[in-house]
Scaffold this motif. Structure first.
Motif, mmCIF file in Angstrom:
data_model
loop_
_atom_site.group_PDB
_atom_site.id
_atom_site.type_symbol
_atom_site.label_atom_id
_atom_site.label_comp_id
_atom_site.label_asym_id
_atom_site.label_seq_id
_atom_site.Cartn_x
_atom_site.Cartn_y
_atom_site.Cartn_z
ATOM 1 N N ASP A 177 0.811 -1.222 0.000
ATOM 2 C CA ASP A 177 0.000 0.000 0.000
ATOM 3 C C ASP A 177 0.842 1.269 0.000
ATOM 4 O O ASP A 177 0.321 2.366 0.229
ATOM 5 C CB ASP A 177 -0.920 0.002 1.235
ATOM 6 N N SER A 178 2.136 1.123 -0.259
ATOM 7 C CA SER A 178 3.032 2.280 -0.181
ATOM 8 C C SER A 178 3.411 2.833 -1.548
ATOM 9 O O SER A 178 4.300 3.685 -1.649
ATOM 10 C CB SER A 178 4.308 1.901 0.595
ATOM 11 N N GLY A 179 2.772 2.344 -2.605
ATOM 12 C CA GLY A 179 3.069 2.823 -3.947
ATOM 13 C C GLY A 179 4.266 2.125 -4.557
ATOM 14 O O GLY A 179 4.994 1.369 -3.895
ATOM 15 N N GLY A 180 4.480 2.363 -5.830
ATOM 16 C CA GLY A 180 5.577 1.741 -6.545
ATOM 17 C C GLY A 180 5.360 0.250 -6.733
ATOM 18 O O GLY A 180 4.240 -0.263 -6.604
ATOM 19 N N HIS A 181 6.434 -0.456 -7.040
ATOM 20 C CA HIS A 181 6.342 -1.904 -7.205
ATOM 21 C C HIS A 181 7.639 -2.549 -6.718
ATOM 22 O O HIS A 181 8.703 -1.912 -6.699
ATOM 23 C CB HIS A 181 6.070 -2.290 -8.661
ATOM 24 N N CYS A 182 7.551 -3.808 -6.306
ATOM 25 C CA CYS A 182 8.687 -4.546 -5.756
ATOM 26 C C CYS A 182 9.111 -5.637 -6.730
ATOM 27 O O CYS A 182 8.268 -6.295 -7.345
ATOM 28 C CB CYS A 182 8.328 -5.162 -4.405
ATOM 29 N N VAL A 183 10.411 -5.834 -6.847
ATOM 30 C CA VAL A 183 10.965 -6.884 -7.711
ATOM 31 C C VAL A 183 11.830 -7.802 -6.859
ATOM 32 O O VAL A 183 12.725 -7.344 -6.142
ATOM 33 C CB VAL A 183 11.798 -6.291 -8.859
ATOM 34 N N LEU A 184 11.528 -9.092 -6.914
ATOM 35 C CA LEU A 184 12.325 -10.088 -6.217
ATOM 36 C C LEU A 184 13.385 -10.625 -7.175
ATOM 37 O O LEU A 184 13.098 -10.903 -8.335
ATOM 38 C CB LEU A 184 11.431 -11.225 -5.712
ATOM 39 N N GLN A 185 14.605 -10.772 -6.697
ATOM 40 C CA GLN A 185 15.728 -11.154 -7.551
ATOM 41 C C GLN A 185 15.845 -10.181 -8.723
ATOM 42 O O GLN A 185 15.697 -10.535 -9.896
ATOM 43 C CB GLN A 185 15.584 -12.589 -8.056
ATOM 44 N N ALA A 186 16.095 -8.930 -8.389
ATOM 45 C CA ALA A 186 16.130 -7.850 -9.383
ATOM 46 C C ALA A 186 17.469 -7.846 -10.107
ATOM 47 O O ALA A 186 18.434 -7.216 -9.658
ATOM 48 C CB ALA A 186 15.877 -6.504 -8.699
ATOM 49 N N THR A 187 17.570 -8.558 -11.190
ATOM 50 C CA THR A 187 18.834 -8.670 -11.919
ATOM 51 C C THR A 187 19.185 -7.350 -12.593
ATOM 52 O O THR A 187 18.324 -6.608 -13.058
ATOM 53 C CB THR A 187 18.752 -9.784 -12.972
ATOM 54 N N GLY A 188 20.460 -7.055 -12.606
ATOM 55 C CA GLY A 188 20.960 -5.843 -13.249
ATOM 56 C C GLY A 188 22.467 -5.946 -13.370
ATOM 57 O O GLY A 188 23.054 -7.036 -13.280
ATOM 58 N N TYR A 189 23.119 -4.788 -13.570
ATOM 59 C CA TYR A 189 24.569 -4.775 -13.772
ATOM 60 C C TYR A 189 25.208 -3.730 -12.867
ATOM 61 O O TYR A 189 24.653 -2.660 -12.627
ATOM 62 C CB TYR A 189 24.909 -4.489 -15.229
ATOM 63 N N LEU A 190 26.398 -4.052 -12.401
ATOM 64 C CA LEU A 190 27.134 -3.147 -11.531
ATOM 65 C C LEU A 190 27.873 -2.085 -12.324
ATOM 66 O O LEU A 190 27.994 -0.934 -11.880
ATOM 67 C CB LEU A 190 28.123 -3.963 -10.682
ATOM 68 N N ASP A 191 28.374 -2.428 -13.506
ATOM 69 C CA ASP A 191 29.233 -1.522 -14.267
ATOM 70 C C ASP A 191 28.502 -0.931 -15.463
ATOM 71 O O ASP A 191 27.429 -1.391 -15.867
ATOM 72 C CB ASP A 191 30.481 -2.262 -14.743
ATOM 73 N N GLU A 192 29.083 0.090 -16.065
ATOM 74 C CA GLU A 192 28.457 0.791 -17.189
ATOM 75 C C GLU A 192 28.450 -0.025 -18.468
ATOM 76 O O GLU A 192 27.665 0.263 -19.378
ATOM 77 C CB GLU A 192 29.169 2.125 -17.418
ATOM 78 N N HIS A 193 29.306 -1.025 -18.564
ATOM 79 C CA HIS A 193 29.376 -1.837 -19.783
ATOM 80 C C HIS A 193 28.597 -3.147 -19.652
ATOM 81 O O HIS A 193 28.708 -4.028 -20.505
ATOM 82 C CB HIS A 193 30.842 -2.129 -20.129
ATOM 83 N N ASP A 194 27.803 -3.280 -18.606
ATOM 84 C CA ASP A 194 26.959 -4.467 -18.393
ATOM 85 C C ASP A 194 27.759 -5.765 -18.435
ATOM 86 O O ASP A 194 27.350 -6.758 -19.034
ATOM 87 C CB ASP A 194 25.835 -4.518 -19.439
ATOM 88 N N ALA A 195 28.891 -5.752 -17.754
ATOM 89 C CA ALA A 195 29.728 -6.955 -17.712
ATOM 90 C C ALA A 195 29.617 -7.681 -16.373
ATOM 91 O O ALA A 195 29.814 -8.896 -16.314
ATOM 92 C CB ALA A 195 31.187 -6.588 -17.985
ATOM 93 N N ILE A 196 29.323 -6.952 -15.303
ATOM 94 C CA ILE A 196 29.290 -7.540 -13.963
ATOM 95 C C ILE A 196 27.840 -7.614 -13.503
ATOM 96 O O ILE A 196 27.230 -6.595 -13.189
ATOM 97 C CB ILE A 196 30.125 -6.718 -12.964
ATOM 98 N N ARG A 197 27.297 -8.817 -13.478
ATOM 99 C CA ARG A 197 25.892 -8.993 -13.112
ATOM 100 C C ARG A 197 25.716 -8.907 -11.599
ATOM 101 O O ARG A 197 26.604 -9.272 -10.834
ATOM 102 C CB ARG A 197 25.363 -10.346 -13.599
#
Length: 401
Positions: free
Chosen positions: A277-297
């Motif tokens: 009820d706090s707005g927005g949305h939640c993602v479980l196991q939110a995959t992404g990248y640490l670096d700008e070149h998308d090399a480090i998951r």
């Protein structure tokens, strides 16, 4: 057959095993096993985060059965499992577990009467999309398959159609749960076995979900309302019974839960529910990248976003032994990386209760604060959910103005 009794987080057990059995147990990946350097002919065996029962078949003959007792009461473990699968459908008062010593027996006794109640009025039916080869047209022709398989011939026909059948997801889950309970290590009590056999007979025309296949999804509705409790328990059975593999020449057949995954699932689902009820949305196991070149998951367990995708908060669940003086430093480095990549000023690590209270660390020159929370699992479900709501309020408070 050799039987080894272990306790989660308990001291290693020195067991008498021949070399083949010890090597098979070590290769299984279920436990930590190594020769005892002080006692020839004995192996030191220690639980490694899983609870339940499993049988390891030794190459050349023989088996080793391992039973691992959870640190938390079975009723609490069932609550953690059930809540993560269906937070709105789990009721702890439906878990009379005191009479049975093992997790497998408890689930069998819980599942059987619920499945009998579900099927008392007969099997529900529904529409299922079916693909088949036929001599008459039903539904529509699958043109690509027709050309690929029959090279221009008019017969037979590759068709797809909807059929009204009892062979639907709900019944397949119940049938497969019966099968797994009947053939897993240690068996089930005799009276429960007879009831499971009768249930299996009623579901005889329903397809069993194959080993390694993902269980089909189902949605609660008015039409399947009488199945809901049985289906929640069937999902628990299938989740635990998924341990069945062959590492090399070693065959493993088991009913085990990975406690790190159980804890992670509970924490993330409970946070999602508390923030609903706090707005927005939640993602479980939110995959992404640490670096700008998308090399480090990277894959934080939980990220709360605004509707437009801006990160608001990040959390990670850690069910593991702590070092004597507190939480592991490596977790802090990991959370610092998440906060940096997500551009957040605060991050939250959630541990199973151990030897350290809540702590907050302000990182030099970064303006980032890392929080460490300890969740006490050995308390009633209401207390667990209250603690998770308090944690959710901390996440809300960490969001800038």
């Amino acid at each position: 057959m050799t039987v080894i009794e272990l306790a989660e987080h308990g001291a290693p057990l020195s067991a008498v095993l021949d070399d083949a059995a010890g090597r098979a147990l070590a290769a299984s990946g279920l436990v930590e096993a190594a020769p005892d350097p002080w006692s020839p002919g004995r192996w030191r065996v220690e639980a490694r985060g899983k609870v339940g029962v499993a049988t390891v078949t030794v190459p050349g003959g023989g088996t080793v059965t391992v039973r691992i007792t959870p640190k938390v009461p079975i009723a609490r473990l069932l609550f953690l499992l059930g809540y993560s699968l269906g937070p709105k459908g789990w009721r702890t008062e439906e878990v009379p577990v005191d009479e049975e010593p093992g997790l497998l027996h408890v689930l069998a006794r819980l599942f059987t009467p619920q499945a009998e109640t579900a099927l008392r009025q007969g099997l529900i039916q529904g529409y299922r999309t079916a693909e088949e080869t036929a001599l008459i047209v039903r539904g529509r022709i699958r043109e690509a398959d027709q050309i690929r398989r029959h090279h221009g011939r008019l017969m037979p026909l590759e068709i797809v159609h909807d059929e009204y059948t009892a062979d639907i997801a709900e019944n397949r889950l119940l049938r497969t749960a019966c099968e797994r309970l009947l053939r897993l290590p240690g068996g089930v009590p005799g009276d429960v076995r007879g009831r499971l056999l009768r249930l299996r007979a009623r579901l005889a025309e329903v397809t069993v979900i194959g080993t390694g296949q993902k269980p089909p999804g189902w949605r609660p509705s008015r039409l399947n309302a009488r199945y809901h409790r049985a289906l929640r328990l069937a999902e628990l059975v299938l989740r635990g019974a998924s341990v069945e593999h062959r590492p090399g020449d070693v065959i493993v057949n088991g009913f085990l839960f990975d406690m790190a995954k159980v804890f992670e699932d509970f924490v993330t689902v409970a946070l999602r529910e508390a923030l609903a009820d706090s707005g927005g949305h939640c993602v479980l196991q939110a995959t992404g990248y640490l670096d700008e070149h998308d090399a480090i998951r990277m894959a934080p367990d939980f990220v709360w976003y605004t509707e437009d995708g801006t990160p608001l908060a990040v959390a990670d669940a850690k069910y593991k032994a702590e070092r004597p003086k507190g939480f592991p430093d490596a977790d802090l480095y990991q959370m610092l990386a998440y906060c940096t990549a997500l551009n957040l000023r605060e991050g939250h690590l959630v541990y199973a209760k151990g030897n350290a209270p809540h702590a907050a660390h302000r990182v030099r020159h970064a303006g980032i604060t890392l929080h460490q929370h300890a969740l006490e699992l050995d308390q009633p479900p209401a207390g667990l959910l209250t603690d998770m709501q308090a944690l959710a309020r901390r996440l809300i408070a960490s969001v800038p103005g």
